[in-house]
Write a protein that holds these residues in place. Sequence first.
Motif, PDB file in Angstrom:
ATOM      1  N   ASN A 227       0.201   3.553  -9.617  1.00  0.00           N
ATOM      2  CA  ASN A 227       1.631   3.459  -9.333  1.00  0.00           C
ATOM      3  C   ASN A 227       2.048   2.000  -9.188  1.00  0.00           C
ATOM      4  O   ASN A 227       3.101   1.593  -9.676  1.00  0.00           O
TER       5      ASN A 227
ATOM      6  N   SER B 291       0.809  -1.221   0.000  1.00  0.00           N
ATOM      7  CA  SER B 291       0.000   0.000   0.000  1.00  0.00           C
ATOM      8  C   SER B 291       0.843   1.272   0.000  1.00  0.00           C
ATOM      9  O   SER B 291       0.300   2.367  -0.084  1.00  0.00           O
TER      10      SER B 291
ATOM     11  N   ASP C 184       0.391   4.198  -2.536  1.00  0.00           N
ATOM     12  CA  ASP C 184      -0.671   5.186  -2.339  1.00  0.00           C
ATOM     13  C   ASP C 184      -0.101   6.534  -1.898  1.00  0.00           C
ATOM     14  O   ASP C 184      -0.625   7.581  -2.239  1.00  0.00           O
ATOM     15  N   ARG C 185       0.965   6.498  -1.102  1.00  0.00           N
ATOM     16  CA  ARG C 185       1.519   7.724  -0.544  1.00  0.00           C
ATOM     17  C   ARG C 185       2.457   8.451  -1.516  1.00  0.00           C
ATOM     18  O   ARG C 185       2.939   9.530  -1.213  1.00  0.00           O
TER      19      ARG C 185
ATOM     20  N   LYS D 197      -6.570  -1.889   1.359  1.00  0.00           N
ATOM     21  CA  LYS D 197      -7.124  -1.431   0.091  1.00  0.00           C
ATOM     22  C   LYS D 197      -6.229  -0.328  -0.471  1.00  0.00           C
ATOM     23  O   LYS D 197      -5.873   0.605   0.226  1.00  0.00           O
ATOM     24  N   THR D 198      -5.829  -0.467  -1.709  1.00  0.00           N
ATOM     25  CA  THR D 198      -5.069   0.597  -2.360  1.00  0.00           C
ATOM     26  C   THR D 198      -6.011   1.371  -3.267  1.00  0.00           C
ATOM     27  O   THR D 198      -6.860   0.796  -3.926  1.00  0.00           O
ATOM     28  N   GLU D 199      -5.863   2.679  -3.278  1.00  0.00           N
ATOM     29  CA  GLU D 199      -6.744   3.511  -4.081  1.00  0.00           C
ATOM     30  C   GLU D 199      -5.946   4.392  -5.022  1.00  0.00           C
ATOM     31  O   GLU D 199      -5.739   4.029  -6.163  1.00  0.00           O
ATOM     32  N   VAL D 200      -5.472   5.517  -4.508  1.00  0.00           N
ATOM     33  CA  VAL D 200      -4.771   6.487  -5.342  1.00  0.00           C
ATOM     34  C   VAL D 200      -3.564   5.856  -6.019  1.00  0.00           C
ATOM     35  O   VAL D 200      -3.314   6.064  -7.194  1.00  0.00           O
ATOM     36  N   GLY D 201      -2.800   5.058  -5.272  1.00  0.00           N
ATOM     37  CA  GLY D 201      -1.564   4.499  -5.795  1.00  0.00           C
ATOM     38  C   GLY D 201      -1.720   3.259  -6.643  1.00  0.00           C
ATOM     39  O   GLY D 201      -0.730   2.671  -7.053  1.00  0.00           O
ATOM     40  N   SER D 202      -2.952   2.833  -6.932  1.00  0.00           N
ATOM     41  CA  SER D 202      -3.105   1.603  -7.708  1.00  0.00           C
ATOM     42  C   SER D 202      -2.466   1.734  -9.082  1.00  0.00           C
ATOM     43  O   SER D 202      -1.905   0.779  -9.607  1.00  0.00           O
TER      44      SER D 202
END
Length: 134
Positions: free
Chosen positions: A112, A74, A77-78, A105-110
Motif C-alpha cells: 500500500n 505505518s 498496514d491497517r 516496521k511495516t509489513e502487510v501495508g508495504s
Amino acid sequence: MARSIGERTARWAYADLGTEPGQRRPCKAQAHLEAWTPSSSRWLLCLQGTTGVGKTISAARYVSERRGLLMHASEADRWGFGGGVKLEAAIAAPWLLLDDWGDEKTEVGSANLATLLCDRYSAGRPTVVTTSMC
C-alpha cells in the motif's frame, strides 16, 4: 475516510507558537519547507533529523495550511490488502505528510505504501516525509 490534517491536528500543530519558555522557535525543517517549490520533478521533500527537533510539527503546520492529510508511515498496514478508500484518499490528497518513515516496521501495508508513493509521484502531488533514520 481520512480527515484533513487541519481538522485532526490544528490545535497541537500551533500550540507551541510564541515566545514564552517551552515554546519552540522555527527550526531548520521550517526553512527547508519554506524554500521548497514543489514541481513534477520535486514532488517529495524528506525532512531527516533526530527526535524532538521540530520536523513533524513544522511539516504539520505547512501541510495543514495547504489543506493536506497527515498519516503515520505505518498506517498503511491497517488498510488491508489493496488499501481501499483510505489509500485512494491518501493518493488524491492535494498535500500529504507521511510522518515517521522507518519508525516502525511495516509489513502487510508495504505494498500500500509503495502504491501510495508511486501514484503520488505519477500525479506530481506534493508529499512531505519525516524520518529520524540516518
